[in-house]
Write a protein that holds these residues in place. Structure first.
Motif, short mmCIF file in Angstrom:
data_model
loop_
_atom_site.label_atom_id
_atom_site.label_comp_id
_atom_site.label_asym_id
_atom_site.label_seq_id
_atom_site.Cartn_x
_atom_site.Cartn_y
_atom_site.Cartn_z
N PHE A 425 32.00 88.58 29.91
CA PHE A 425 32.75 87.32 29.98
C PHE A 425 32.15 86.35 28.98
O PHE A 425 31.07 86.60 28.44
N ARG A 426 32.86 85.25 28.71
CA ARG A 426 32.34 84.25 27.78
C ARG A 426 31.43 83.30 28.55
O ARG A 426 31.89 82.53 29.40
N SER A 427 30.14 83.39 28.23
CA SER A 427 29.14 82.72 29.06
C SER A 427 29.26 81.20 29.00
O SER A 427 28.82 80.50 29.89
N ASP A 428 29.87 80.67 27.92
CA ASP A 428 30.00 79.21 27.83
C ASP A 428 31.28 78.73 28.50
O ASP A 428 31.66 77.58 28.36
N ARG A 429 31.95 79.59 29.19
CA ARG A 429 33.16 79.18 29.91
C ARG A 429 32.94 79.41 31.40
O ARG A 429 33.04 80.54 31.89
N PRO A 430 32.68 78.33 32.12
CA PRO A 430 32.34 78.47 33.53
C PRO A 430 33.43 79.22 34.30
O PRO A 430 33.13 79.96 35.23
N ARG A 431 34.68 79.01 33.91
CA ARG A 431 35.75 79.65 34.67
C ARG A 431 35.75 81.16 34.50
O ARG A 431 36.04 81.90 35.43
N GLU A 432 35.42 81.61 33.29
CA GLU A 432 35.37 83.06 33.10
C GLU A 432 34.20 83.65 33.88
O GLU A 432 34.28 84.75 34.40
N GLN A 433 33.15 82.87 33.96
CA GLN A 433 32.02 83.33 34.75
C GLN A 433 32.43 83.44 36.22
O GLN A 433 32.10 84.42 36.90
N ALA A 434 33.20 82.46 36.68
CA ALA A 434 33.66 82.49 38.06
C ALA A 434 34.58 83.69 38.29
O ALA A 434 34.52 84.34 39.35
N VAL A 435 35.40 83.99 37.31
CA VAL A 435 36.27 85.15 37.40
C VAL A 435 35.43 86.42 37.54
O VAL A 435 35.66 87.27 38.41
N ALA A 436 34.44 86.53 36.67
CA ALA A 436 33.58 87.72 36.70
C ALA A 436 32.89 87.84 38.06
O ALA A 436 32.80 88.94 38.63
N GLU A 437 32.44 86.71 38.59
CA GLU A 437 31.74 86.77 39.87
C GLU A 437 32.70 87.14 41.00
O GLU A 437 32.33 87.89 41.92
N SER A 438 33.92 86.61 40.92
CA SER A 438 34.92 86.96 41.93
C SER A 438 35.19 88.46 41.91
O SER A 438 35.28 89.12 42.95
N MET A 439 35.30 89.00 40.71
CA MET A 439 35.52 90.44 40.57
C MET A 439 34.35 91.22 41.16
O MET A 439 34.54 92.21 41.86
N GLN A 440 33.16 90.76 40.85
CA GLN A 440 31.97 91.46 41.33
C GLN A 440 31.97 91.54 42.86
O GLN A 440 31.72 92.59 43.44
N GLN A 441 32.30 90.40 43.48
CA GLN A 441 32.29 90.35 44.95
C GLN A 441 33.40 91.22 45.54
O GLN A 441 33.16 92.01 46.46
N ALA A 442 34.59 91.05 44.99
CA ALA A 442 35.72 91.76 45.57
C ALA A 442 35.56 93.27 45.41
O ALA A 442 35.80 94.05 46.34
N LEU A 443 35.12 93.70 44.23
CA LEU A 443 35.02 95.14 43.97
C LEU A 443 33.87 95.77 44.73
O LEU A 443 33.90 96.96 45.04
N ALA A 444 32.85 94.96 45.01
CA ALA A 444 31.72 95.49 45.77
C ALA A 444 32.20 96.03 47.12
O ALA A 444 31.66 96.99 47.65
N LYS A 445 33.24 95.39 47.66
CA LYS A 445 33.75 95.81 48.98
C LYS A 445 34.30 97.23 48.95
O LYS A 445 34.33 97.90 49.98
N VAL A 446 34.79 97.67 47.78
CA VAL A 446 35.33 99.02 47.73
C VAL A 446 34.35 99.97 47.04
O VAL A 446 34.71 101.11 46.74
N GLY A 447 33.17 99.51 46.80
CA GLY A 447 32.15 100.40 46.27
C GLY A 447 32.05 100.42 44.76
O GLY A 447 31.31 101.20 44.18
N ILE A 448 32.77 99.50 44.09
CA ILE A 448 32.64 99.45 42.63
C ILE A 448 31.62 98.36 42.31
O ILE A 448 31.81 97.19 42.66
N LYS A 449 30.54 98.81 41.67
CA LYS A 449 29.45 97.87 41.42
C LYS A 449 29.54 97.37 39.98
O LYS A 449 29.55 98.16 39.04
N LEU A 450 29.64 96.04 39.83
CA LEU A 450 29.77 95.46 38.50
C LEU A 450 28.46 94.84 38.05
O LEU A 450 27.81 94.13 38.81
N THR A 451 28.10 95.12 36.80
CA THR A 451 27.00 94.38 36.17
C THR A 451 27.67 93.36 35.24
O THR A 451 28.54 93.74 34.46
N LEU A 452 27.28 92.09 35.35
CA LEU A 452 27.95 91.06 34.54
C LEU A 452 27.12 90.74 33.31
O LEU A 452 25.90 90.61 33.37
#
Lengths: 587, 343, 338, 337
Positions: A425-452
């Protein structure tokens, strides 16, 4: 994502971030809950979103100074060297292309109307040849007449992309140029009639190397604004742009300010679309974002040229203050934010695994991450509504994530326990960071582990997400992305981001759509002469991309714009999704 | 009214602080006539410097609480207005400080500082004042005074600076001159020069001189009378001869015993006073010196309960001690004096 | 005669003086300029002189706090002049310094126990109990209350702080102590306490002292032998009695005569020598005999020829063309001219 | 003295050379070492739709393909002898000192800098005078009335002044005075002094006060501390012992010494400020050097960044030199050799 609005580009600056109080740039989208929809009745429309479909405060009163400002300078006021939507919107007050957009609210604003030309283009040779006839009595600010040769020169001139680096390259790609032509400066003597002919001073004929039925869109590009060869000073022309529109430059101080005054050589009789109401324009550059909002609120300024919406600080004010709320518009813009799902690295080369990502994603959470309903509607595909051929695509649910379906897809993919991958994600864009974190959390529930992994905007496409060598070597699976249209049709929006043949060594915006079926649809659309059919094909291509699960759309972007105090004829044009700068007047 | 030139009566200078009241000077009385030199001796914190600043009125307007009387040439200064005392300062009474390098303003020339001192109290032109400054510098033994008058303090050596400092103090012909540790910062050969100079000047100016020092040698060189201070009070007062030949206070004995002396055979050991000088916030009850006094046990228990009075023992020799006079003399003659002179 | 514990031979320290665009060296402040002396085991050598004579620099050169530009320092038979810091460290313990200012040389944030105890830890006394015991012994030795183990330096008076400094020095069990103005910052009554303490410790612990001071009385009291320095050079070096009772160098004579005597009766009878002016700048010291500008006995030779430091009586060295109190046969030239 | 100045000037030149090399390295060498190629660089300066060929052509045109040493030498050469730039329709000569052409706007950098300088100068001059006078006055009063209500209040305000960044105080001040009370000019309302002095002052008063507040606070604290220290000096006691009036003691003897360090810090602060008051200029949208630098950095416009850095470094180096010379004038103990 193309240079569509200024703000996006500005946010790329590391320093600007700190200075313009958090993420100046892509803060187009307001946060928080939706504002009360105080939409207006037809006559004398006022209130929230009144400018979306109505002309607010209509008037024919002439005179006054229209005060405009912008946080940063844009690329150029030279019509041949600019790629900002706001600039394309604005330059029409001093420059006239062959064709332009109808100054009318909403979807009507996307209609093309002849400007320098008497009528829209006449095609022949199966849409490979396009002829325009100039109106009579056109003059530059110095009184010399405008000829079709000047239009030809202007179009050829801006093909020199080492000199005019900013503008789009459509003419480079589509004109049937002679092989030995390099640029108007390096090869001035090469005969270019096979590309553009000017049988007389009024007529101009474009010859394309392949058929394109939507060529009027090209003719509406600022590249067709006439420039007489004698006055061309290359890159320095931006300091002395010769006006063809109703206003001419009085002061040009790049980075500081521009002032425009009436061009007395402009003849209203030749121009049915411009009212030319203010006596002059004052354009201030480099105004601090929050200050700019405050000045618009207080009435010291009339227009934020960027047209991308107010700063986060003002969003709260606008939401809370009913008076301000009534001055606000929340248009949807031709921009989509999404997550590219890269299919180079296993297991994402398997469509089922890509589907698992989409099923697992929390679509509402992603909308919240992007700033909530004011900032955008949850997107169902790449192509935003308002573009011809758009359909709501219901391939995937839009809820907070479907774990069961995601698990199902994972099993089908042969990864029942999930997998690991990396998301950029673009680190200087807080919203993209939030998107990445949302993805990380949501996907963790189904066993997909994201490194950001975050990267600076300036290098994001050139060195990281947009560089296949990098994404392959580093196992990148997901990448935040966003795209705005050059103009509002399927070609203008999709061609750069779904055609696998555009993928280069680096600097790509198409990160993941590599599908022969999609490419075939693109080719089919290019060749289709009928607009409605063409639009339908783009709609199919859009659906095909979703079928292949190549992207996870997050939101169709919306901006929160403020109408200036004492400004007449304000409305959002569907052409640029910001206020139409041709129509404005001052009370 | 007082018929003495300087008459300090029951002077008290106390400073309130966060930790308590600091009784820097606590009931001090003494007299001094024109042409005479008084040496005030004491260790750090004895109150000797505070006294000198108090006489000049430099504590006025500050946080200090001052009581008692200071009569100078028939005028009482404690109750006088600060403005009046200011006018006397530098003119009728002036002061020489310990470290001439820090006591002179580093940014002004020596001449300018003397000229300033002179012109505060004399309505003269700069030119006249400058001439006066040159004369004074010459008078205090600075070579080429016409040239050196434009030098800055840092361009002077230590001895020259102290000479310039003296010249500044003398600029308005003061009648009372207070020298606070005037030679402590100087080398011994230079100290000797300065002491000579001060002795000569005092004779010429016929001023009353108070010399404040911890160095008994310096006091002995200059003083007619000596005042020994301890814990803000005078504990012994007398002529130089009284103090050096017939000291009666155990503290004075201690001071004498603490000093290695060049003029006598070196003793095997010095005879120091035990302990440290008292804190001025918690001055010991009774005689302030009793915790350090070797003879405290011989006072019949009065040492730590009663503050002894300053009593005349004979001929203007005053002592503040609980020990009976005879016993003091006996101790001096048998226990102290022989040890000081032992080979 | 025993082997000297410390031998200083021709020690020099020149601080360069530069000037001009290229910072050329145009001269040198000869702070210490060829100083030689021995310190014997168990004795106290006093080094006296006025400010700027180089006595403090000499002390620092010996302890290698600054690097000498010439000469040799031999300690216990080792030439430590240019020894590396690593090699010198073990020797440093044997050679300790006591400083003038008891306020600034103690870390205000450490307790006395920590300050004095640090050396024990270095020496391998490891147990907390062992260190505490050792520290308390030393505190008692220097006359401090062992109970004050946990107090901080600011809770002590000036004299007590100097005692803490001495205790810290002693904890390393040094052989040689270089004391730079050990008592000059203290009140008179405290000075005497510390002087006595230094003497007692010397007797008990068999210490050797090099005492650097400006106070001639204190130096006389404490020293066995005394060296007098003037502008970077030793002008006279003799045992205490010889130096104070029959000084040979005019400068020594002048110094002694300048000390004020606490005896009001004696002041009339004393013969005084008053030197003119101040000590010249060490940047441009007078040529030949450096004292000649202030010397009442100076003759032409003093301006042209530097007098060597010669032994004119047993254990009595002096650098003067016209020494006083000299045995007549030692210097016939002088007799001829007087 | 003359040799001192010459030596310092040579030192200043060396310093500037080092600064230029370091700046150049940060923006040109370090990214290269990190693997950024010439075309990656060029990608920043082309339109988003540029083809690979265009990017390569632009990289060549900007000279990004040359070895870094050659690029640096070319840049240095431009400063001393000028440079040529192909603007498409012809070639233009940029006379020395040429700090190159902007990669983005294609304008020569030096005239831009010269153009922005009056704004920054105006801002720096006004603000520095205000903060010096206000800071010193408050500091002196605080020191003399140590512990009083005035002192405590002033020091609390000073502490807040030191800790509040101008983009906070500036925005508050703008919304309060410009948009609320409407007694000051709105942001970005700069009028050159030569055009209309009254307008000039009116347009700058708020930025002046904002910037001055920040520094006045620091100066008040410095002055107070310096004054307290000075008034405890022995020579102040001497001055009183001479019989000087207290007012003379304070102004002539006290202030003189207490202000010396203030003046030197002031010199350095003004030097730094001349390089652009980045935060203040941005908050008030003033087109000065600080704003210019922000724009340059946000667009990664290397020639602008280099030019700005060199100019700022020049001001700082010169301020240092002037301060040192001034110090020798003020404090006779300082000798310049």
């Amino acid at each position: 994502m193309k240079k569509r609005t200024l703000a996006v580009v500005a946010s790329g600056a590391a320093l600007a971030l700190a200075l313009s109080a958090c993420g100046g740039g892509d803060s187009t989208e307001p946060s928080g809950t939706a504002a009360p929809a105080a939409s207006a009745s037809a006559a004398g429309a006022t209130g929230f979103n009144a400018g979306l479909e109505n002309v607010v405060n209509p008037s024919d009163k002439k005179g006054g100074v229209l005060k405009m400002a912008v946080t940063e300078d844009w690329d150029s006021v030279d019509p041949g060297d600019t790629y900002y939507g706001m600039s394309w919107n604005l330059l029409r007050i001093y420059a006239r292309p062959l064709v332009t957009y109808n100054p009318a609210p909403g979807a009507k604003g996307r209609e093309l109307v002849p400007d320098l030309a008497e009528s829209l283009g006449v095609s022949s040779d199966g849409s490979k040849t396009w002829t325009y006839k100039l109106r009579a009595g056109l003059k530059y600010e110095d009184g010399t007449p405008i000829t079709s040769k000047d239009v030809k020169y202007a179009v050829l001139r801006q093909l020199d992309k080492t000199t005019f680096v900013n503008g789009p390259t459509y003419f480079n790609d589509w004109l049937d140029l002679p092989k030995d032509f390099e640029s108007v400066y390096k090869t001035p003597d090469v005969n270019t009639d096979q590309a553009i002919e000017t049988p007389d001073d009024q007529t101009i004929v474009f010859h394309l190397n392949k058929a394109y039925a939507g060529f009027d869109n090209f003719a509406a590009l600022p590249a067709t604004v006439p420039i007489p060869q004698a006055k061309d000073t290359g890159i320095k022309y931006r300091d002395h742009v010769l006006a063809s529109g109703p206003y001419k430059f009085d002061k040009v101080e790049p980075g500081k300010q521009y002032t425009l005054i009436r061009n007395d050589q402009w003849d209203p009789a030749t121009d049915p679309i411009r009212k030319a109401l203010p006596d002059s324009y004052e354009i201030t550059l480099g105004v601090q974002g929050d200050d700019l909002d405050n000045r618009i609120i207080s009435g010291d300024l009339h227009v934020d040229i960027a047209g991308s919406g107010v700063q986060p600080a003002a969003i709260a004010t606008v939401q809370q203050d009913p008076e301000l709320n009534a001055r606000a518009d929340n248009p949807i813009s031709a921009r989509t934010w999404y997550v590219s799902i890269l299919n180079d690295n296993p297991p994402l080369d398997n469509i089922e695994c890509r589907k698992a990502v989409i099923y697992g994603a929390d679509r509402v959470g992603l909308q919240t991450a992007m700033g909530g309903p004011l900032a955008g509607d949850i997107a169902t595909s790449l192509m935003p509504p308002g573009i011809g051929g758009w359909k709501k695509i219901e391939t995937f649910p839009l809820g907070t994530g479907d774990e069961a379906k995601a698990k199902e897809a994972l099993t089908a993919c042969g990864q029942p326990n999930g997998f690991e991958t990396t998301m950029t994600f673009r680190s200087d864009r807080p919203r993209e960071q939030a998107v990445a974190e949302s993805m990380q959390q949501a996907l963790a529930k189904v066993g997909i582990k994201l490194t950001l992994k975050g990267f600076p905007t300036s290098e994001y496409f050139t060195a990281y997400a947009g560089k296949p060598a990098y994404t392959k070597a580093n196992g990148i699976g997901l990448a935040t992305n966003g795209w705005g249209a050059d103009w509002n049709d399927g070609f203008g929006f999709l061609s750069q981001i779904i055609d696998s043949r555009t993928i280069r060594e680096a600097g790509n915006y198409n990160l993941s759509v590599k599908d022969p079926a999609v490419d075939a649809l693109v080719d089919q659309a290019f060749a289709e002469l009928d607009t409605a059919k063409r639009d339908a094909i783009w709609g199919q291509a859009d659906a095909k991309v979703m079928e292949g699960a190549y992207v996870l759309p997050t939101v169709y972007s919306k901006g929160l714009l403020l109408r200036g105090k004492g400004v007449t004829n304000q409305f959002i044009t569907g052409a640029f999704d910001m206020y139409d700068y041709l129509a404005l007047g001052v009370e | 009214m007082s018929e003495h030139f300087l008459d300090v009566r029951d002077l008290k200078i106390h400073f309130p602080t966060d930790d308590g009241l600091v009784r820097s000077v606590d009931g001090l009385s003494f007299k001094l006539e024109r042409g005479r030199t008084l040496g005030i001796v004491g260790e750090s914190g004895s109150g000797k410097s505070v006294t000198s600043l108090g006489i000049l009125g430099l504590h006025k307007g500050g946080r200090a609480r001052i009581s008692g009387e200071i009569w100078l040439d028939g005028e009482e200064l404690v109750s006088a207005s600060p403005e009046h005392v200011r006018r006397l300062r530098g003119k009728k009474m002036s002061m020489i400080f310990q470290d001439p390098l820090s006591a002179m303003h580093p940014y002004f020339t020596v001449g300018a500082q003397i000229i300033e001192a002179y012109r505060i109290h004399n309505k003269v032109t700069k030119k006249v004042a400058r001439k006066h400054a040159v004369d004074l510098l010459g008078r205090v033994g600075i070579p080429q005074p016409e040239r050196r008058v434009d030098s800055y303090p840092h361009e002077f050596s230590g001895g020259m600076r102290q000479r310039a400092m003296i010249a500044m103090a003398l600029s308005c012909d003061p009648e009372l001159l207070i020298a606070d540790e005037p030679t402590t910062a100087l080398d011994v050969t230079v100290q000797a020069q300065i002491l000579d100079l001060m002795r000569d000047l005092q004779r010429d100016f016929n001023a009353a001189l108070i010399i404040i020092t911890h160095d008994l040698g310096v006091v002995a060189e200059l003083s007619d009378d000596i005042l020994v201070m301890y814990g803000g009070k005078a504990i012994e007062y007398g002529s130089a001869e009284d103090i050096f030949e017939r000291p009666e206070h155990p503290y004075t004995w201690g001071l004498l015993g603490s000093m290695p002396r060049l003029d006598r055979e070196p003793t095997e050991r010095l005879l120091p006073i035990k302990g440290s000088p008292p804190s001025l916030i918690n001055v010991p009850a009774g005689c302030a010196f009793h915790p350090r006094c070797a003879f405290e046990g011989r006072t019949g228990g009065k040492a730590n309960t009663e503050v002894p009075d300053l009593v005349e023992t004979e001929g203007g020799h005053l002592v503040r001690c609980h020990l009976p006079r005879e016993e003091r003399r006996a101790i001096w003659a048998t226990e102290i004096k022989p040890n000081l002179e032992s080979a | 005669m025993t082997e000297p514990l410390l031998s200083v031979q021709g020690l020099e320290k020149h601080f360069p003086v530069t000037k001009g665009l290229l910072q050329r060296q145009v001269g040198a402040v000869k702070a210490v300029d060829g100083v030689s002396f021995d310190v014997r085991k168990g004795e106290t050598l006093g080094l006296v002189g006025e400010s700027g004579c180089g006595k403090t620099t000499t002390g620092r050169l010996i302890t290698r706090l600054i690097e000498p530009t010439g000469g040799k320092v031999i300690f216990e038979g080792h030439d430590i002049t240019h020894m590396s810091q690593g090699k010198i460290r073990p020797l440093r313990r044997d050679m300790q310094m006591i400083f003038q200012d008891p306020y600034s040389s103690l870390n205000p944030r450490h307790t006395v126990g920590a300050i004095v105890g640090a050396p024990f830890k270095i020496q391998g006394v490891h147990t907390e109990q062992g260190v505490k015991k050792a520290v308390q012994d030393i505190l008692a030795l220097v006359g401090l209350n062992p109970e004050h183990y946990n107090r901080y330096p600011h809770e002590f008076s000036g004299g007590q702080r100097q005692r803490i400094g001495i205790a810290r020095t002693l904890a390393l069990k040094p052989k040689l102590i270089i004391a730079d103005e050990p008592v000059s910052a203290l009140d008179v009554s405290i000075q005497a306490q510390v002087v006595n303490l230094l003497e007692d410790l010397q007797n008990e612990l068999d210490l050797t002292y090099l005492v650097i001071a400006h106070d001639l009385s204190v130096v006389r009291h404490i020293s066995d032998r005394v060296a007098v320095m003037y502008l970077g050079k030793i002008v006279e070096l003799a045992d205490r009695k010889g130096l104070y009772e029959s000084p040979m160098h005019p400068y020594t004579n002048a110094l002694l005569s300048a000390v004020p005597i606490p005896d009001p009766k004696g002041k009339a009878g004393r013969e005084r020598i008053r030197l003119q002016g101040d000590v010249p700048s060490p940047l441009n010291p007078p040529p030949a005999c450096r004292f000649h500008t202030r010397c009442w006995k100076a003759q032409e030779i003093c301006k042209t020829e530097e007098p060597p430091l010669l032994q004119l009586a047993p254990g009595h060295q002096v650098a003067c063309h016209f020494p006083e109190n000299a045995p007549a046969l030692a210097e016939p030239e002088v007799a001829a001219q007087t | 003295m003359v040799t001192y100045i010459i030596r310092r000037l040579i030192g200043a030149l060396l310093m500037l050379a080092v600064v230029s090399m370091v700046t150049f390295s940060i923006f040109f060498v370090v990214p290269r070492l990190a693997g950024v190629t010439a075309t990656d660089f060029a990608n920043r300066y082309v339109g988003r739709a540029a083809t690979q060929e265009t990017v390569v052509a632009v990289a060549n045109k900007l000279g990004l393909n040359d070895p870094v040493v050659v690029q640096y030498a070319r840049w240095i050469k431009g400063i001393f002898v000028g440079a040529e730039y192909d603007y498409g329709a012809g070639v233009e000569h940029c006379p020395a000192p040429c700090f190159g052409y902007s990669f983005v706007t294609k304008n020569p950098v030096w005239p831009d800098l010269v153009d922005r300088m009056p704004v920054t100068l105006s801002l720096a001059a006004g603000a520095s005078i205000i903060w010096l006078l206000a800071g010193v006055a408050v500091g002196v009063l605080s020191a003399l009335k140590r512990g009083s209500i005035f002192d405590r209040t002033a020091m609390v305000i000073a502490l807040s002044g030191v800790s509040l960044p101008p983009f906070f105080t500036g925005l508050i001040a703008l919304s309060l005075f410009s948009y609320g009370l409407r007694i000051t000019a709105p942001g970005g309302a700069y009028t050159p002094l030569t055009e209309n002095p009254a307008e000039w002052a009116y347009s700058l008063i708020l930025p002046w006060l904002t910037l001055a507040f920040l520094n006045a606070a620091a100066y008040a604290r410095l002055t107070r501390a310096g004054m307290l220290e000075t008034m405890g000096e022995d020579y102040i006691r001497t001055a009183r012992a001479k019989g000087l009036r207290e007012s003379t003691v304070i102004t002539k003897h006290g202030l003189r010494a207490a202000l010396t360090p203030i003046v030197t810090i002031f010199g350095l602060d003004v030097g730094i400020l001349l390089g652009g008051a980045i935060l203040t200029e941005n908050v008030f949208s003033l087109p000065g050097l600080g704003k210019y630098a922000t724009q340059a950095i946000s667009t990664q416009d290397l020639p602008k960044i280099m030019g700005f850095t060199m100019l700022a470094a020049f001001f700082i180096v010169m301020a240092n030199l002037i301060v040192d010379l001034l110090y020798a004038v003020v404090d006779p103990r300082v000798r310049l050799t």
